[in-house]
Design an enzyme around this catalytic site. Structure first.
Site, PDB file in Angstrom:
ATOM      1  N   LEU A  67       0.827  -1.213   0.000  1.00  0.00           N
ATOM      2  CA  LEU A  67       0.000   0.000   0.000  1.00  0.00           C
ATOM      3  C   LEU A  67       0.860   1.262   0.000  1.00  0.00           C
ATOM      4  O   LEU A  67       2.007   1.252   0.475  1.00  0.00           O
ATOM      5  CB  LEU A  67      -0.872   0.027   1.262  1.00  0.00           C
ATOM      6  CG  LEU A  67      -1.876  -1.113   1.432  1.00  0.00           C
ATOM      7  CD1 LEU A  67      -2.204  -1.307   2.909  1.00  0.00           C
ATOM      8  CD2 LEU A  67      -3.134  -0.809   0.647  1.00  0.00           C
ATOM      9  N   GLU A  68       0.286   2.332  -0.474  1.00  0.00           N
ATOM     10  CA  GLU A  68       0.903   3.651  -0.359  1.00  0.00           C
ATOM     11  C   GLU A  68       1.154   3.930   1.128  1.00  0.00           C
ATOM     12  O   GLU A  68       0.263   3.713   1.959  1.00  0.00           O
ATOM     13  CB  GLU A  68      -0.081   4.667  -0.934  1.00  0.00           C
ATOM     14  CG  GLU A  68       0.319   6.097  -0.819  1.00  0.00           C
ATOM     15  CD  GLU A  68      -0.755   7.024  -1.424  1.00  0.00           C
ATOM     16  OE1 GLU A  68      -0.453   8.185  -1.653  1.00  0.00           O
ATOM     17  OE2 GLU A  68      -1.888   6.560  -1.677  1.00  0.00           O
ATOM     18  N   TYR A  69       2.343   4.408   1.461  1.00  0.00           N
ATOM     19  CA  TYR A  69       2.670   4.677   2.865  1.00  0.00           C
ATOM     20  C   TYR A  69       2.252   6.102   3.240  1.00  0.00           C
ATOM     21  O   TYR A  69       2.538   7.063   2.508  1.00  0.00           O
ATOM     22  CB  TYR A  69       4.185   4.508   3.091  1.00  0.00           C
ATOM     23  CG  TYR A  69       4.637   4.975   4.447  1.00  0.00           C
ATOM     24  CD1 TYR A  69       4.144   4.382   5.610  1.00  0.00           C
ATOM     25  CD2 TYR A  69       5.553   6.024   4.573  1.00  0.00           C
ATOM     26  CE1 TYR A  69       4.538   4.824   6.860  1.00  0.00           C
ATOM     27  CE2 TYR A  69       5.969   6.462   5.821  1.00  0.00           C
ATOM     28  CZ  TYR A  69       5.455   5.869   6.966  1.00  0.00           C
ATOM     29  OH  TYR A  69       5.846   6.308   8.192  1.00  0.00           O
ATOM     30  N   ASP A 110     -17.362   2.052   6.248  1.00  0.00           N
ATOM     31  CA  ASP A 110     -16.658   2.081   7.534  1.00  0.00           C
ATOM     32  C   ASP A 110     -15.798   3.342   7.645  1.00  0.00           C
ATOM     33  O   ASP A 110     -14.630   3.280   8.038  1.00  0.00           O
ATOM     34  CB  ASP A 110     -15.805   0.813   7.690  1.00  0.00           C
ATOM     35  CG  ASP A 110     -15.395   0.574   9.140  1.00  0.00           C
ATOM     36  OD1 ASP A 110     -15.980   1.216  10.032  1.00  0.00           O
ATOM     37  OD2 ASP A 110     -14.489  -0.255   9.372  1.00  0.00           O
ATOM     38  N   ASP A 127      -8.597   1.046   4.147  1.00  0.00           N
ATOM     39  CA  ASP A 127      -9.356  -0.107   4.649  1.00  0.00           C
ATOM     40  C   ASP A 127     -10.684  -0.310   3.907  1.00  0.00           C
ATOM     41  O   ASP A 127     -11.738   0.199   4.311  1.00  0.00           O
ATOM     42  CB  ASP A 127      -9.607   0.013   6.158  1.00  0.00           C
ATOM     43  CG  ASP A 127     -10.030  -1.324   6.749  1.00  0.00           C
ATOM     44  OD1 ASP A 127     -10.327  -2.250   5.964  1.00  0.00           O
ATOM     45  OD2 ASP A 127     -10.051  -1.454   7.990  1.00  0.00           O
TER      46      ASP A 127
HETATM   47  N1  LIG Z   1      -0.836   2.750   4.307  1.00  0.00           N
HETATM   48  C1  LIG Z   1      -0.420   2.936   5.549  1.00  0.00           C
HETATM   49  N2  LIG Z   1       0.498   3.882   5.840  1.00  0.00           N
HETATM   50  C2  LIG Z   1       0.897   4.066   7.111  1.00  0.00           C
HETATM   51  N3  LIG Z   1       0.452   3.382   8.171  1.00  0.00           N
HETATM   52  C3  LIG Z   1      -0.464   2.432   7.942  1.00  0.00           C
HETATM   53  C4  LIG Z   1      -0.937   2.154   6.631  1.00  0.00           C
HETATM   54  N4  LIG Z   1      -1.858   1.163   6.720  1.00  0.00           N
HETATM   55  C5  LIG Z   1      -1.937   0.852   8.012  1.00  0.00           C
HETATM   56  N5  LIG Z   1      -1.103   1.597   8.755  1.00  0.00           N
HETATM   57  C6  LIG Z   1      -0.908   1.555  10.203  1.00  0.00           C
HETATM   58  O1  LIG Z   1      -1.054   0.225  10.642  1.00  0.00           O
HETATM   59  C7  LIG Z   1      -2.093   0.149  11.620  1.00  0.00           C
HETATM   60  C8  LIG Z   1      -2.849  -1.150  11.440  1.00  0.00           C
HETATM   61  O2  LIG Z   1      -3.456  -1.136  10.161  1.00  0.00           O
HETATM   62  P1  LIG Z   1      -4.653  -2.087   9.812  1.00  0.00           P
HETATM   63  O3  LIG Z   1      -5.123  -1.836   8.432  1.00  0.00           O
HETATM   64  O4  LIG Z   1      -4.281  -3.471  10.190  1.00  0.00           O
HETATM   65  O5  LIG Z   1      -5.699  -1.472  10.802  1.00  0.00           O
HETATM   66  P2  LIG Z   1      -6.651  -2.198  11.750  1.00  0.00           P
HETATM   67  O6  LIG Z   1      -7.762  -1.230  11.964  1.00  0.00           O
HETATM   68  O7  LIG Z   1      -5.907  -2.667  12.951  1.00  0.00           O
HETATM   69  O8  LIG Z   1      -7.078  -3.431  10.846  1.00  0.00           O
HETATM   70  P3  LIG Z   1      -8.451  -4.042  10.514  1.00  0.00           P
HETATM   71  O9  LIG Z   1      -9.519  -3.012  10.804  1.00  0.00           O
HETATM   72  O10 LIG Z   1      -8.352  -4.371   9.046  1.00  0.00           O
HETATM   73  O11 LIG Z   1      -8.531  -5.257  11.378  1.00  0.00           O
HETATM   74  C9  LIG Z   1      -2.956   1.384  11.394  1.00  0.00           C
HETATM   75  O12 LIG Z   1      -3.591   1.778  12.565  1.00  0.00           O
HETATM   76  C10 LIG Z   1      -1.957   2.397  10.926  1.00  0.00           C
HETATM   77  O13 LIG Z   1      -1.361   3.025  12.037  1.00  0.00           O
END
Ligand SMILES: Nc1ncnc2c1ncn2[C@@H]1O[C@H](COP(=O)(O)OP(=O)(O)OP(=O)(O)O)[C@@H](O)[C@H]1O
Length: 320
Positions: A67-69, A110, A127
């Site tokens: 994913l894009e950071y 969401d 997400d």
């Molecule tokens: N593209 C991104 N760039 C920077 N940080 C990210 C990125 N995607 C996720 N993160 C970080 O990783 C953490 C976990 O991401 P994730 O998508 O697993 O969220 P989650 O809400 O815990 O997962 P889910 O709702 O899918 O169970 C996020 O809270 C965020 O801080």
């Protein structure tokens, strides 16, 4: 369900966020279904206020989403105080992202602060695990999803709902940023806030969704137009809305046949085991020039779900 690590695309010298999912979890049909739907929807999206999915790949144990950071984390982790003057920047960017999704018949379902990432001041929706793309002749759906506190009332009841559930959730997010609490049952008058902004927020939080504004109608409300003019952005946004009409067509181009063909090409180019990252390492190599695709593990485990993914139509001659 997943772990997110910071990685670096060595070819592009670009930081990326890599979401790593244990493939064993895909044996659970509902999880495999939502994972596949998430990738199918996300892989086609291209907007500055939506986090990009660069590519997907897998090894024997894990599925990887590159994913894009976003370097400033989530909106929920922001400590900034929001007032009328600085809320507009956040508000219009998230609205632009949601409007782009709605133009493509996608409902995110969401919208909440954990699902808004920030990168150098740019707000990006992430997400797509709860998102749905409706058929072009379909207006309503009925599946119950979302996050407590942000879910629109019609989704909690037995009725069908439409894209306006995202407008409700955005209304809650903006209200919460301004008040440090979620909206109450009764209308609260806030002396600090501009009256037109309060009227807009309560319109977005109108319970009968037929009376709630759409994204397009939010752009046209008094407060939004005033803020747009103040920032001399009005013309720019009219222009961007015209551009999204073309994206509508682009999103239909890819087909399942395309993905299968592309998968074969990709897997013949990659040694997936070498590409797998260790969770303890923060750097890995990935070729982000490849378009994201549906991994085999999900293809196989959810073949029966193809019909229920309304994202694509098959062109006669798929373009690679
Ligand atoms: N593209 C991104 N760039 C920077 N940080 C990210 C990125 N995607 C996720 N993160 C970080 O990783 C953490 C976990 O991401 P994730 O998508 O697993 O969220 P989650 O809400 O815990 O997962 P889910 O709702 O899918 O169970 C996020 O809270 C965020 O801080």
């Amino acid at each position: 369900m997943s772990q997110v690590v910071l990685v670096k695309d060595i070819m592009k010298n670009q930081l990326c966020a890599m979401k790593i999912i244990l493939k064993e979890l895909l044996e659970e049909p509902q999880f495999a279904f939502s994972m596949k739907r998430e990738i199918l929807i996300h892989m086609n999206l291209n907007h500055k206020n939506v986090v990009k999915l660069y590519e997907t790949f897998e090894d024997d144990t894990f599925l990887y989403l590159v994913l894009e950071y976003c370097n400033q984390g989530t909106l929920s982790s922001q400590k900034a105080m929001f007032v009328e003057n600085n809320i507009f920047d956040c508000f219009h960017q998230i609205l632009d992202g949601i409007d782009y999704l709605h133009n493509n018949n996608i409902i995110h379902r969401d919208i909440q602060p954990d699902n808004i990432l920030i990168d150098n001041g740019v707000y990006k929706i992430c997400d797509f695990g709860s998102a749905i793309q409706l058929n072009f002749d379909q207006l309503y759906t009925s599946e119950k999803l979302g996050s407590i506190g942000y879910v629109a009332p019609e989704m909690l009841s037995d009725q069908d709902y439409d894209h306006k559930v995202d407008v409700w959730s955005l209304g809650v997010v903006i209200y919460e940023l301004l008040h440090q609490q979620k909206p109450q049952q009764e209308v609260q008058v806030n002396e600090r806030l501009n009256e037109d902004l309060q009227i807009l927020l309560y319109a977005m939080l109108t319970k009968p969704f037929q009376q709630r504004p759409s994204c397009k109608q939010v752009y046209l409300c008094k407060w939004f137009k005033k803020m747009m003019k103040q920032l001399k952005l009005f013309n720019k946004y009219e222009h961007e809305q015209l551009k999204t009409k073309h994206l509508n067509k682009q999103i239909q181009i890819k087909t399942l046949q395309n993905w299968q063909a592309m998968l074969q090409i990709m897997f013949s180019c990659f040694d997936l085991k070498q590409a797998a990252v260790s969770q303890t390492s923060s750097l890995t190599q990935s070729d982000s020039t490849t378009a994201p695709m549906i991994p085999n593990s999900i293809q196989n485990s959810t073949d029966s779900l193809h019909d229920s993914i309304p994202i694509v139509e098959s062109p006669a001659n798929p373009q690679m």
